[in-house]
Design a protein around this motif. Structure first.
Motif, PDB file in Angstrom:
ATOM      1  N   PRO A 106       1.065  -1.358  -0.177  1.00 51.30           N
ATOM      2  CA  PRO A 106       0.371   0.003  -0.021  1.00 51.30           C
ATOM      3  C   PRO A 106       0.892   1.268  -0.038  1.00 51.30           C
ATOM      4  O   PRO A 106       0.434   2.174  -0.943  1.00 51.30           O
ATOM      5  N   ASP A 107       1.718   1.025   0.526  1.00 51.58           N
ATOM      6  CA  ASP A 107       2.626   2.853   0.828  1.00 51.58           C
ATOM      7  C   ASP A 107       3.993   2.270   0.345  1.00 51.58           C
ATOM      8  O   ASP A 107       4.790   3.263   0.579  1.00 51.58           O
ATOM      9  N   ALA A 108       4.751   1.348   0.042  1.00 51.10           N
ATOM     10  CA  ALA A 108       5.796   1.144  -0.523  1.00 51.10           C
ATOM     11  C   ALA A 108       6.417  -0.040  -2.188  1.00 51.10           C
ATOM     12  O   ALA A 108       5.386  -0.743  -2.475  1.00 51.10           O
ATOM     13  N   ARG A 109       7.072  -0.348  -2.267  1.00 51.46           N
ATOM     14  CA  ARG A 109       8.022  -1.121  -3.247  1.00 51.46           C
ATOM     15  C   ARG A 109       8.813  -0.971  -2.956  1.00 51.46           C
ATOM     16  O   ARG A 109       9.724  -0.749  -3.122  1.00 51.46           O
ATOM     17  N   SER A 110       8.884  -2.597  -3.592  1.00 50.04           N
ATOM     18  CA  SER A 110      10.452  -2.951  -3.676  1.00 50.04           C
ATOM     19  C   SER A 110      10.600  -4.156  -4.532  1.00 50.04           C
ATOM     20  O   SER A 110      10.029  -4.767  -5.061  1.00 50.04           O
ATOM     21  N   ASP A 111      12.503  -4.376  -5.092  1.00 50.47           N
ATOM     22  CA  ASP A 111      12.372  -5.203  -6.104  1.00 50.47           C
ATOM     23  C   ASP A 111      12.739  -6.020  -5.897  1.00 50.47           C
ATOM     24  O   ASP A 111      13.363  -6.337  -4.446  1.00 50.47           O
ATOM     25  N   VAL A 112      11.940  -7.517  -6.569  1.00 46.53           N
ATOM     26  CA  VAL A 112      12.563  -9.223  -5.191  1.00 46.53           C
ATOM     27  C   VAL A 112      13.381  -9.472  -6.681  1.00 46.53           C
ATOM     28  O   VAL A 112      12.912  -9.648  -8.256  1.00 46.53           O
ATOM     29  N   ILE A 113      14.516 -10.221  -6.105  1.00 44.14           N
ATOM     30  CA  ILE A 113      15.008 -11.315  -7.583  1.00 44.14           C
ATOM     31  C   ILE A 113      14.183 -12.857  -7.386  1.00 44.14           C
ATOM     32  O   ILE A 113      14.399 -13.488  -5.651  1.00 44.14           O
ATOM     33  N   ILE A 114      14.614 -13.595  -8.178  1.00 43.86           N
ATOM     34  CA  ILE A 114      14.478 -14.523  -8.033  1.00 43.86           C
ATOM     35  C   ILE A 114      15.034 -16.031  -7.969  1.00 43.86           C
ATOM     36  O   ILE A 114      15.989 -16.125  -9.028  1.00 43.86           O
TER      37      ILE A 114
END
Length: 224
Positions: A106-114
């Motif tokens: 809702p108030d954040a965004r983060s990059d994720v690697i798999i």
């Protein structure tokens, strides 16, 4: 002060079962190897001693001298970096080429690697590394040298209704505080008799106060 790197290139995701990501990413392993060769050449030109270098190479398929790239392998790589370079890393490089996404809250965004052992969205949150948490963890353990991050991955938006990333980053072991036993015992409160007021001047003396009060049924005398 050492120079260190964690290089990850995942070309094959052989466990995918829900078609949420492609099982093969041609060229990712080659790009990771090219980055490693560039970094070695850079350190050679700077006359960095072999004893001051550490490169951990994780890939799928694994190459000679490298490791696989499952979530467990990546966690182990982070722990190796911590063991060898805690608060003593002058320069650190992180390189990743493989699948990834952008986790939206809702108030954040983060990059994720798999990691390479990813199977399906509903099963494999533990095979995902949140990049912001990884950067924070590495900064806390390797110290305040220079750190560089290169990420070649997709950033399609996903939220908690589809996947819940939360694996790979080592967690600190928290010990429950021991219960302390009291070092002294408390004695029961003993009632003490009230001190005698005999001999005290009015109105504190009960004797004097009794003499000053009129008898029941009589009218107190008044002084003109």
């Amino acid at each position: 002060m050492g120079r260190r790197a964690l290089i990850i290139g995942i070309e094959e995701y052989g466990s995918v079962s829900d078609n949420s990501i492609a099982a093969k990413l041609p060229g990712t392993l080659r790009s990771a190897m090219d980055f490693r060769d560039w970094l070695i050449g850079k350190w050679d030109a700077e006359n960095v001693l072999a004893s001051e270098r550490q490169i951990i190479f994780c890939s799928e398929p694994a190459i000679e001298g490298g490791e696989h790239a499952t979530a467990e392998d990546l966690t182990q790589a982070l722990l190796q970096l911590k063991a060898a370079g805690q608060n003593s890393t002058e320069e650190f490089f992180f390189y990743f080429s493989g699948h990834g996404f952008s986790f939206v809250e809702p108030d954040a965004r983060s990059d994720v690697i798999i990691a390479s052992n990813y199977k399906a969205m509903q099963l494999s949150g533990g095979a995902c590394m949140r990049l912001d948490k990884a950067i924070y963890w590495l900064r806390q353990h390797l110290g305040f040298g220079r750190q560089f991050y290169f990420v070649d991955a997709c950033r399609n938006d996903l939220d908690g209704r589809k996947i819940n990333p939360g694996g790979v980053i080592p967690r600190a072991i928290r010990r429950r505080p021991e219960k302390r036993r009291p070092t002294c015992c408390s004695l029961p409160l003993q009632r003490q008799p009230l001190p005698s007021t005999e001999g005290l001047p009015p109105p504190f003396s009960t004797v004097s106060r009794a003499k000053a009060l009129p008898k029941p049924g009589t009218t107190p005398k008044t002084t003109p």
